[in-house]
Enzyme design. Structure first.
Site, short mmCIF file in Angstrom:
data_model
loop_
_atom_site.label_atom_id
_atom_site.label_comp_id
_atom_site.label_asym_id
_atom_site.label_seq_id
_atom_site.Cartn_x
_atom_site.Cartn_y
_atom_site.Cartn_z
N ASP A 18 0.78 -1.25 0.00
CA ASP A 18 0.00 0.00 0.00
C ASP A 18 0.81 1.29 0.00
O ASP A 18 0.47 2.25 0.71
CB ASP A 18 -0.97 0.01 1.19
CG ASP A 18 -2.00 -1.10 1.13
OD1 ASP A 18 -1.93 -1.94 0.23
OD2 ASP A 18 -2.87 -1.13 2.02
N LYS A 104 -7.08 -4.72 -3.18
CA LYS A 104 -7.86 -5.24 -2.05
C LYS A 104 -8.91 -4.23 -1.62
O LYS A 104 -8.84 -3.05 -1.97
CB LYS A 104 -6.93 -5.61 -0.90
CG LYS A 104 -6.11 -4.47 -0.34
CD LYS A 104 -5.07 -5.00 0.64
CE LYS A 104 -4.24 -3.91 1.25
NZ LYS A 104 -4.95 -2.98 2.10
N CYS A 143 -2.04 -2.35 7.60
CA CYS A 143 -1.94 -3.27 6.47
C CYS A 143 -0.67 -4.11 6.48
O CYS A 143 -0.70 -5.28 6.09
CB CYS A 143 -2.12 -2.48 5.17
SG CYS A 143 -3.77 -1.74 5.09
#
Length: 192
Positions: A18, A104, A143
């Site tokens: 991310d 995601k 994350c």
């Protein structure tokens, strides 16, 4: 346990978590000093590419009305809306063309902190013969934490790239607690 600079072996893969514009300084959900992960990740991307090993980059890829957004009762401001500039990887992140992108939290009613949640990341890693993953990115306490915990749960040896992660630290110390949880789950730490 901290490990020395590891060799990249045949069963290894890199997972960049991310590193998107909305999580960098100036973004809608900026992680303090988040851009500091880019230089060390670029080094790892170069090493893995040179070794011919698989490279993965996860990304939040939310619909505009995602359940994690405050307007829908979630904890976060809108961020990483699919197709927007904030969802893009920054130009400074040197992702090779061969890097596989894993999106995601792509549906309105389901959030996902882990790169494994609701994706085919595990299947792709297994198809590539991966046994050990190196993980860095944003954010340590969300994350990255969940991706590492899932990697361990799925049986992968896991190396946290400590110099290539930064925490949100909503509560002071969240990042340190996340690292402790990853170590408790059997991950090793490199750098930092």
């Amino acid at each position: 346990m901290r490990v020395p600079d590891p060799d990249i072996d045949e069963g290894d893969a890199l997972i960049v978590v991310d590193v998107q514009r909305d999580f960098l300084p100036g973004g809608s959900l900026a992680v303090a000093d988040g851009d500091a992960v880019i230089a060390p990740l670029n080094g790892w991307l170069s090493r893995f590419a040179a070794a011919g090993r698989p490279l993965f980059a996860t990304r939040d890829w939310h619909p505009p009305d995602h359940c994690s957004f405050r307007a829908q009762g979630g904890p976060w401001p809108p961020h990483c809306v699919a197709g927007t500039a904030g969802a893009e990887f920054p130009a400074a992140l040197q992702l090779p063309a061969a890097a596989r992108i894993v999106s995601k939290a792509t549906t309105r009613d389901r959030d996902a902190y882990s790169g494994f949640a609701g994706t085919d990341l595990d299947a792709q890693l297994r198809a590539a013969g991966v046994r050990r993953v190196f993980v860095g990115g944003l954010a340590t306490d969300y994350c990255v934490l969940n991706t590492v915990l899932d990697a361990r749960r799925l049986g992968y040896a896991t190396v946290l790239l400590a110099d290539a992660v930064r925490a949100v630290d909503v509560a002071p110390g969240d990042g340190a607690r996340a690292v402790a949880a990853m170590l408790a789950a059997g991950a090793t730490v490199h750098g930092g």
